[in-house]
Write an enzyme that holds these catalytic residues in place. Sequence first.
Site, PDB file in Angstrom:
ATOM      1  CD  GLU A   1      42.902  35.890  42.175  1.00  0.00           C
ATOM      2  OE1 GLU A   1      42.606  34.895  41.501  1.00  0.00           O
ATOM      3  OE2 GLU A   1      42.308  36.986  42.087  1.00  0.00           O
TER       4      GLU A   1
ATOM      5  CB  CYS B   1      39.106  38.520  39.812  1.00  0.00           C
ATOM      6  SG  CYS B   1      38.241  37.537  38.584  1.00  0.00           S
TER       7      CYS B   1
ATOM      8  CG  ASN C   1      42.539  37.956  35.391  1.00  0.00           C
ATOM      9  OD1 ASN C   1      43.257  37.007  35.081  1.00  0.00           O
ATOM     10  ND2 ASN C   1      41.422  37.813  36.078  1.00  0.00           N
ATOM     11  CD  GLU C   2      38.252  34.831  33.950  1.00  0.00           C
ATOM     12  OE1 GLU C   2      37.464  35.353  34.774  1.00  0.00           O
ATOM     13  OE2 GLU C   2      38.595  33.644  34.017  1.00  0.00           O
TER      14      GLU C   2
HETATM   15  O1  AHR Z   1      40.920  31.459  40.067  1.00  0.00           O
HETATM   16  C1  AHR Z   1      39.841  32.197  40.557  1.00  0.00           C
HETATM   17  C2  AHR Z   1      39.343  33.234  39.568  1.00  0.00           C
HETATM   18  O2  AHR Z   1      38.831  32.629  38.428  1.00  0.00           O
HETATM   19  C3  AHR Z   1      40.386  34.165  39.031  1.00  0.00           C
HETATM   20  O3  AHR Z   1      40.655  35.206  39.882  1.00  0.00           O
HETATM   21  C4  AHR Z   1      39.770  34.659  37.769  1.00  0.00           C
HETATM   22  O4  AHR Z   1      40.705  35.063  36.810  1.00  0.00           O
HETATM   23  C5  AHR Z   1      38.891  33.523  37.322  1.00  0.00           C
HETATM   24  O5  AHR Z   1      37.627  33.948  37.040  1.00  0.00           O
END
Ligand code: AHR
Length: 644
Positions: free
Chosen positions: A34, A230, A361-362
Amino acid sequence: MLVANAQTQPKVYTIASGQVKAHIEPTMYGIFFEDINLAADGGVYAELVKNRSFEFDSHLAGWQQQQKAGGKGGIEVVDRTNERPENAHTIKIDVSDNAGYFGLSNEGFRGMGIKKGETYSFSVTARKPVANAVSLLVELHSAKGLVIGTAIITPTSTDWKKYNVKFVATATEDKASLYVWLKGKGAVELDMISLFPQHTWKNRPAGLRADLVQKLADMKPGFLRFPGGCIVEGRDLANRYQWKKSIGDIDKRENLINRWNMEFKHRPAPDYYQTFGLGFMEYFMTAEDIGATPLPILNCGMACQYNTGQLVPLDQLDPYVQDALDLIEFANGGPDTKWGKLRADLGHPKPFNLKVLGVGNEQWGEQYIARWKIFTKAIKDKYPYVKIVSSVGPSPNGEEFTRLDKFFRAEHADILDEHYYQAPKWFLDNATRYDNYDRKGPKIFAGEYAAQSVAIASPDNKNNWDCALAEAAFMTGLERNADVVSMASYAPLFAHVDGWQWTPDLIWFDNLRSYGTPNYYVQQLFSLNKGTDVVPLLKDGEMVTGQDGCYATASIDKSTKELIIKFVNSGATAQPVVFKIDGVSAGKKTAVVTTLRSADKAAVNSFKAPKLVSPVASTLLVNGKTVKVTVEPYTFKVIRLKLN
Ligand code: AHR
């Protein structure tokens, strides 16, 4: 008569190397990438100039007007939105007389890392409003102001044209800056002012930092997840990652503010933007280079639920879904398809063999479920072979996790992405997490995890041995359950020592150097020694999941015909152990042992001691079917032994 101390009595473990319990997927241990902590711009992407195209909100951020010896002139930001909306700003430098020097300097990403004897490639897009005889004097300055590299470019055209020049640096400097002086009288317009080292990963022009990609290659990762995190979601929808804007001509990739820019008030980075020089084409190619399965994660019509949580109405989701379908065609399609042809035109006729894709993603909540259904139907209808990674939210348990887990199991989803940023103790306690998961249910992707020494994302978290050892213990549980867990990756991956937002991170770097943390070596040892199939390793008929602080797993590697034992002693007492192994021949042989340990659980690696906690190789003489070894306190050991 002496009574033996209980602790000196070896513990006896049995290994049935012929009894395969689970197949270990080649994808098992991979990488989560990321652009956080300056991982891409300012990190892996080797561009040294910050805000090269003047597209930051403050158009001259990173730049400073310079003059010396009586040089006079002016710098103006030119707006060409109508002509080039995706790269809307340039600068015009106007010098009013021949005397002295007038120009501007760029500070780089927390400085520029320059190496003595290295060739640097400077390029710029320029045009002269009217014909004149101006030229550009390019200089690299050390932090003390010494000139450590120089070149001259003379723009010749009144139309936009790209100019290049190469020069060799005369000194090593980690906080250099770039000066561009306008020599002569007159004006010139500039854009895409760029400086790269010639030596990059695979020496690709304008490529990636070789030392950082090498660290990834050295892990022999099973997959590369990109572009996050994110960052996929964005703080709002306008800020989301759009893969189509990350490919093609570099000066047409629309810059975007990085969502980590001001996320943490205690670590503000207002100058953190995305140029997408590391875009989807580069991600796919890097995955291919390092032998990793590509695993893109796409926005599913939801902005980050920790921020705005903006939603795309369900009846307006089509373009998002189309992005996913087009991405599969881009990766896998033939030259007769629109997106496959584009991939070929960009220099990669061979497909990238995309087999797995993340939807969101999350994410969590009913909104996610509704959008997931639409995406999944469209993808499976057209590409039934593509496996979908689905989010079960940010936590490894709780109401949201349970709801999503239940829903996806009922839907027979392919792969569930679990995240755990937890205390080291959680990792020790959860080595059994997957022992009772449904063997026929969705596969698990341990998509983001890292032990947090203080608290989640606390700036005081350390990549210390305590955390790494707990992760190793936990990972024995992932591997023992390889029939359920098909992929796992530590997160985040990279952090610039002067520009991070989130800690802990797997690999730390500055402008010239990088080092792997103890956590990196844990990941690497698991990946290099995963084997092909899990076999039972038992003590008194039970799996080894933390009894007396010990954790273990065993696998065989069918291709090399070896048995691989991984053993973690998380306690303060040395553990003499004996492995009785079915399936090895009698007679003397040599096992290869790799030990990762520190007597100090607070130990960390650093630039001063980059390998303080790092693997040490040794050999062990083995007689017959019995391996005897003492596992030191706070130790992770890998033992490889030839089978019959
Ligand atoms: O790894 C950092 C962040 O943690 C990522 O972007 C996200 O997916 C998680 O909340």
